[in-house]
Design an enzyme around this catalytic site. Structure first.
Site: not given
Length: 345
Positions: A32, A49, A72-73, A137, A141
């Site tokens: 993270d 990262d 993770a996002a 966003y 995704k």
């Protein structure tokens, strides 16, 4: 017991998933951008990262995880730079998928979103509904889904499309609602509040992800609560069971949506295109496929999980106000122009 990798393991949901995996006795590696929220002898928490190709490959070689839980996002209201959001969510997913393939790993469970659509439905949304995101966003995704499902190495990817995840500690934009309730202000719906918008309880989502781990073929699943009450009924339940003096109010739908669009363009509101398209719309996933394939069942309704989250906020309000260097969902979103509405409430 197995070795597992969690991306985004310091976020609101990722930290809950990590805690459950540790409780079950697994060895967990987390990566993270932020430090871990807990320590444990079986937890290796890396501040890193997922776009760092050599670093991710080294991490996979060291951990040799049986499964990768990709949580993770970067969030739309948590990222100031759209290019950074896209790079993190899309390029990061591609780097992770390639590194898995190079390391001979195949199983990944990917946390996707109902933001793949930017309009409501008058029926439950199935997994076969073509995505139509309206903001970055949701687009990121969907692109992540395509990367994993179409990877040339033939990854075994389980995609879980989930609505808003709620449990104790979930803040972000919800903290704006919670502040209204805690201060006894009028709680507003846009229009009559008769729309049905589904949530998912974090523990129920974790259960589904753990069940997906051992699914041999992968696939796409929509997830969410059962017995979804209207937003007005949900807010009324939380108010009635919280001891708040708040009352419900109704804002004119079309005028409010126009004002939300303008506030977004002027960058004085935390709410973006998805929010002003969906705040008065219906969205409920058809969860029959995940129930049949994985034997999964939800345990909490919208109103019960929202009340649970509000009680946490109320009990920890002073401490929450001092938080820094935590993920977007573990701190309160800034109200912006919404504070004017609170003053008038």
């Amino acid at each position: 017991m197995a070795s597992v990798l969690v991306t985004g393991g310091s976020g609101f949901f990722g930290s809950l998933l990590v805690a459950k995996l540790l409780t079950d006795g697994h060895d967990v590696t987390s990566i993270d951008l932020l430090p871990a929220t807990r320590s444990d002898p079986r937890l290796k928490a890396i501040v890193g990262d997922i776009r760092d190709r050599p670093g991710v490959r080294a991490l996979l070689d060291a951990a040799k995880p049986e499964v990768v839980f990709h949580c993770a996002a970067q969030l739309a209201h948590g990222s100031l730079d759209p290019r950074e959001l896209w790079s993190s969510n899309v390029d990061g997913t591609a780097v992770l998928a390639d590194a898995m393939a190079d390391a001979g790993l195949r199983k990944i469970v990917y946390l996707s979103s109902n933001c793949l659509w930017g309009h409501g439905f008058d029926r439950p949304v199935s997994e076969d509904e073509p995505p139509a995101p309206v903001e970055l966003y949701g687009q990121s995704k969907w692109e992540g889904e395509k990367i994993l499902l179409g990877h040339p190495a033939g990854l075994t990817a389980t995609i879980i499309r989930c609505p808003t995840i709620i449990d104790e500690g979930r803040l972000g934009l919800l903290a704006i609602l919670f502040e209204f309730i805690a201060d006894g202000c009028r709680v507003w719906t846009v229009g009559p509040g008769d729309n049905h918008y589904q949530f998912i309880y974090a523990a129920d989502l974790i259960d589904a992800m753990l069940k997906s781990w051992h699914e041999p073929s992968g696939g796409i699943y929509g997830i969410g609560s059962d017995n979804v009450t209207t937003m007005r009924e949900t807010f009324a339940y939380v108010i009635a069971n919280s001891g708040s003096r708040s009352k419900l109010g109704r804002l004119p739908k079309q005028l409010t949506l126009m004002a939300m669009r303008l506030a977004h363009l002027l960058r004085i509101s935390p709410l973006g295109p998805y929010h002003y398209r969906m705040i008065a719309s219906n969205f409920v996933f058809d969860t029959s496929r995940i129930k049949e394939a994985l034997g999964w069942q939800p345990s909490l309704t919208n109103r019960d999980m929202l009340l649970r989250a509000y009680r946490y906020y109320h009990s920890h309000r002073q401490e929450i106000a001092t938080r820094a260097d935590v993920s977007a969902h573990r701190q309160s979103a800034k109200m912006g122009v919404i504070r004017v509405l609170k003053w008038l409430s």
